[in-house]
Enzyme design. Structure first.
Site, PDB file in Angstrom:
ATOM      1  N   ARG A   1       1.744   3.164  14.275  1.00  0.00           N
ATOM      2  CA  ARG A   1       0.512   3.648  14.909  1.00  0.00           C
ATOM      3  C   ARG A   1       0.793   4.433  16.186  1.00  0.00           C
ATOM      4  NH1 ARG A   1      -4.527   1.715  13.407  1.00  0.00           N
ATOM      5  NH2 ARG A   1      -4.390   0.524  11.505  1.00  0.00           N
TER       6      ARG A   1
ATOM      7  N   ARG B   1      -5.631   6.294  19.246  1.00  0.00           N
ATOM      8  CA  ARG B   1      -6.584   6.316  20.359  1.00  0.00           C
ATOM      9  C   ARG B   1      -6.007   6.183  21.757  1.00  0.00           C
ATOM     10  NH1 ARG B   1     -10.280   2.148  17.227  1.00  0.00           N
ATOM     11  NH2 ARG B   1      -8.160   1.690  16.588  1.00  0.00           N
TER      12      ARG B   1
ATOM     13  N   ARG C   1      -9.884  13.966  17.281  1.00  0.00           N
ATOM     14  CA  ARG C   1     -10.739  13.043  16.520  1.00  0.00           C
ATOM     15  C   ARG C   1     -12.207  13.447  16.643  1.00  0.00           C
ATOM     16  NH1 ARG C   1     -13.363  10.055  13.883  1.00  0.00           N
ATOM     17  NH2 ARG C   1     -13.270   7.793  13.665  1.00  0.00           N
TER      18      ARG C   1
ATOM     19  N   ASP D   1      -3.951   7.211   6.146  1.00  0.00           N
ATOM     20  CA  ASP D   1      -4.241   5.777   6.234  1.00  0.00           C
ATOM     21  C   ASP D   1      -3.927   5.124   4.900  1.00  0.00           C
ATOM     22  OD1 ASP D   1      -5.761   3.817   8.246  1.00  0.00           O
ATOM     23  OD2 ASP D   1      -6.212   3.237   6.189  1.00  0.00           O
TER      24      ASP D   1
ATOM     25  N   TYR E   1      -7.995  -5.349   1.064  1.00  0.00           N
ATOM     26  CA  TYR E   1      -9.122  -4.546   1.560  1.00  0.00           C
ATOM     27  C   TYR E   1     -10.089  -4.191   0.436  1.00  0.00           C
ATOM     28  CZ  TYR E   1      -6.800  -4.125   6.055  1.00  0.00           C
ATOM     29  OH  TYR E   1      -6.231  -4.418   7.264  1.00  0.00           O
TER      30      TYR E   1
HETATM   31  O1  CP3 Z   1       0.746   6.760  13.763  1.00  0.00           O
HETATM   32  C1  CP3 Z   1       0.457   6.282  12.654  1.00  0.00           C
HETATM   33  O2  CP3 Z   1       0.894   5.177  12.279  1.00  0.00           O
HETATM   34  C2  CP3 Z   1      -0.332   7.172  11.746  1.00  0.00           C
HETATM   35  C3  CP3 Z   1      -1.070   6.801  10.634  1.00  0.00           C
HETATM   36  C4  CP3 Z   1      -1.625   5.421  10.265  1.00  0.00           C
HETATM   37  C5  CP3 Z   1      -2.984   5.017  10.469  1.00  0.00           C
HETATM   38  N1  CP3 Z   1      -3.154   3.819   9.832  1.00  0.00           N
HETATM   39  C6  CP3 Z   1      -4.015   5.773  11.192  1.00  0.00           C
HETATM   40  C7  CP3 Z   1      -5.261   5.114  11.626  1.00  0.00           C
HETATM   41  C8  CP3 Z   1      -0.976   4.407   9.562  1.00  0.00           C
HETATM   42  C9  CP3 Z   1       0.482   4.299   9.155  1.00  0.00           C
HETATM   43  C10 CP3 Z   1      -1.965   3.399   9.285  1.00  0.00           C
HETATM   44  C11 CP3 Z   1      -1.656   2.181   8.515  1.00  0.00           C
HETATM   45  C12 CP3 Z   1      -2.710   1.184   8.274  1.00  0.00           C
HETATM   46  N2  CP3 Z   1      -4.056   1.384   8.121  1.00  0.00           N
HETATM   47  C13 CP3 Z   1      -2.445  -0.199   8.052  1.00  0.00           C
HETATM   48  C14 CP3 Z   1      -1.072  -0.842   8.005  1.00  0.00           C
HETATM   49  C15 CP3 Z   1      -0.523  -1.128   9.348  1.00  0.00           C
HETATM   50  C16 CP3 Z   1      -1.253  -2.199  10.118  1.00  0.00           C
HETATM   51  O3  CP3 Z   1      -1.819  -1.832  11.155  1.00  0.00           O
HETATM   52  O4  CP3 Z   1      -1.234  -3.362   9.706  1.00  0.00           O
HETATM   53  C17 CP3 Z   1      -3.682  -0.814   7.832  1.00  0.00           C
HETATM   54  C18 CP3 Z   1      -3.903  -2.299   7.567  1.00  0.00           C
HETATM   55  C19 CP3 Z   1      -4.707   0.193   7.870  1.00  0.00           C
HETATM   56  C20 CP3 Z   1      -6.171   0.036   7.648  1.00  0.00           C
HETATM   57  C21 CP3 Z   1      -6.982   0.461   8.808  1.00  0.00           C
HETATM   58  N3  CP3 Z   1      -7.123   1.757   9.253  1.00  0.00           N
HETATM   59  C22 CP3 Z   1      -7.780  -0.355   9.649  1.00  0.00           C
HETATM   60  C23 CP3 Z   1      -7.905  -1.873   9.521  1.00  0.00           C
HETATM   61  C24 CP3 Z   1      -8.379   0.474  10.599  1.00  0.00           C
HETATM   62  C25 CP3 Z   1      -9.388   0.098  11.656  1.00  0.00           C
HETATM   63  C26 CP3 Z   1      -8.810  -0.612  12.796  1.00  0.00           C
HETATM   64  C27 CP3 Z   1      -8.220   0.335  13.792  1.00  0.00           C
HETATM   65  O5  CP3 Z   1      -7.057   0.128  14.190  1.00  0.00           O
HETATM   66  O6  CP3 Z   1      -8.930   1.259  14.182  1.00  0.00           O
HETATM   67  C28 CP3 Z   1      -7.919   1.812  10.368  1.00  0.00           C
HETATM   68  C29 CP3 Z   1      -8.269   3.017  11.141  1.00  0.00           C
HETATM   69  C30 CP3 Z   1      -7.170   3.915  11.626  1.00  0.00           C
HETATM   70  N4  CP3 Z   1      -6.065   4.241  10.908  1.00  0.00           N
HETATM   71  C31 CP3 Z   1      -7.131   4.590  12.875  1.00  0.00           C
HETATM   72  C32 CP3 Z   1      -5.940   5.343  12.876  1.00  0.00           C
HETATM   73  C33 CP3 Z   1      -5.452   6.277  13.961  1.00  0.00           C
HETATM   74  C34 CP3 Z   1      -8.201   4.545  13.945  1.00  0.00           C
HETATM   75  C35 CP3 Z   1      -9.317   5.451  13.562  1.00  0.00           C
HETATM   76  C36 CP3 Z   1     -10.115   5.960  14.729  1.00  0.00           C
HETATM   77  O7  CP3 Z   1      -9.716   6.938  15.342  1.00  0.00           O
HETATM   78  O8  CP3 Z   1     -11.183   5.379  14.974  1.00  0.00           O
END
Ligand code: CP3
Length: 353
Positions: free
Chosen positions: A27, A31, A40, A77, A153
């Site tokens: 990640r 944000r 975004r 994602d 999920y």
């Molecule tokens: O830098 C990176 O890692 C880039 C890409 C990336 C994202 N999500 C972007 C994202 C990667 C590799 C993920 C993986 C991901 N997504 C996982 C596995 C890793 C982990 O954290 O356990 C999981 C479970 C998800 C599912 C997911 N996506 C959730 C539960 C959420 C909401 C919670 C949160 O952190 O906001 C997301 C949203 C998400 N994915 C955001 C980003 C940058 C935030 C979106 C926003 O800008 O509001």
């Protein structure tokens, strides 16, 4: 070990011990960066952001420009796969993802794996764009969720505290649930094949909820589908390393690493580095596992923890990373401090006792 590879991340995955170690952060785009928030705000929603190659390529590169990590992870994602299979998906501000729930084999039958290549073509286009402009020391990392984590999920309809819906289905009707896991494994093979074909050089399988399963279920729904995905990708792309991240796997890490065939294993914050050094590094490259809260706190606590990890793991094949994703409240200057700390010399002194 000399591998003839120039990129530090690929050298570490081929088994070399490097000092300083290559690094990237789970990640790392997101944000905590003001430039992320700016981009975004330009997209209508998060799914659209992931499907707009121009913006997704920019987001992939933002952390690299600032900090020079050795790995650039494709901006997308893990839930884009269920989206591509035809499941409704929305990200609500501050709430996390919401999916239309899949609850039985009949609902699995409605998912359409033939849509993967076309629905996710924008993600492949993002990879082509990033790879084209990447500097020669940075490695492009692709990724997917592992079938178990993606299934949680899909069945829960979003995040969960106790996973009672998905586990109830799996325990009550293991064969029916296998149909979902098998479909996800096949779809993941196609999805990662597309990413590698578009220029991705390493792939990581995120199994964020692996640690919620008892041993027999872990073997059936974490190890088995991962082994199948790894085997299929190794036939198609023998030279593309694969990192598995079975978060929370505890005493099952060793078996996961041995039985799945991954080249590297991501370890979460709770895995003792001494255990990783003794038991995991002889079998593969270890990646991890700084507590994301230490990156948020910074200062002396961060310095001490980074030095400790490098001392314990730096003598073997090692990629520095966090034990889970960067927290959105992390001050950007702490990541800068981390980049500086990682460039300093540290003598690896693993304690074998
Ligand atoms: O830098 C990176 O890692 C880039 C890409 C990336 C994202 N999500 C972007 C994202 C990667 C590799 C993920 C993986 C991901 N997504 C996982 C596995 C890793 C982990 O954290 O356990 C999981 C479970 C998800 C599912 C997911 N996506 C959730 C539960 C959420 C909401 C919670 C949160 O952190 O906001 C997301 C949203 C998400 N994915 C955001 C980003 C940058 C935030 C979106 C926003 O800008 O509001």
């Amino acid at each position: 070990m000399q591998t003839g590879q120039a990129k530090p991340l690929l050298r570490a995955l081929a088994g070399e011990a490097l000092s300083p170690p290559p690094w990237w952060l789970m990640r790392q785009a997101g944000r905590y960066l003001p430039e992320y928030r700016e981009v975004r705000a330009r997209a209508r929603d998060f799914v659209e952001l992931c499907l707009t190659p121009e913006l997704a390529a920019e987001l992939t590169l933002q952390p690299i420009r600032r900090y020079g990590m050795h790995g650039a992870i494709l901006f997308s994602d893990i839930l884009m796969l269920p989206y591509a299979l035809g499941q409704k998906l929305a990200f609500h501000e501050g709430e996390g993802p919401v999916l239309e729930r899949i609850e039985d084999p009949a609902a699995v039958g409605k998912l359409d794996a033939r849509r993967i290549a076309s629905a996710l073509d924008p993600v492949f286009e993002t990879a082509r764009r990033v790879r084209g402009g990447l500097d020669p020391r940075t490695t492009l990392i692709g990724f997917a969720g592992a079938p178990w984590t993606v299934a949680t999920y899909m069945v829960e309809g979003g995040g969960s505290r106790d996973f009672r819906r998905v586990k109830s289905w799996a325990y009550r009707d293991p064969q029916g649930f296998d149909a979902l896991i098998d479909l996800l494994a096949d779809a993941t093979i196609e999805y990662l094949t597309g990413q590698i074909g578009a220029g991705v050089e390493v792939v990581q399988l995120f199994d964020s909820w692996a640690g919620t399963l008892p041993e027999p279920a872990f073997v059936r729904w974490v190890i088995e589908p991962t082994r199948r995905i790894v085997a299929a990708l190794k036939v198609r792309f023998a030279g593309c390393p694969i990192i598995g991240f079975p978060r929370g796997a505890g005493m099952l890490h060793e078996r996961y690493l041995r039985d799945t065939g991954v080249d590297g294993i991501g370890i979460d914050t709770a895995v003792p580095p001494g255990y990783a050094h003794r038991t995991l590094q002889p079998l593969g490259t270890v990646q991890g596992n700084l507590d994301p809260v230490l990156l948020l706190v910074g200062g002396a606590a961060l310095e001490e923890a980074v030095r400790g990890l490098r001392q314990m793991l730096g003598a073997g094949p090692y990629i520095f990373n966090l034990g889970h994703g960067v927290l959105p409240e992390t001050p950007a200057e702490n990541v800068q401090a981390l980049a500086r700390l990682l460039s300093e010399p540290v003598l690896a002194q693993p304690m074998d006792a």
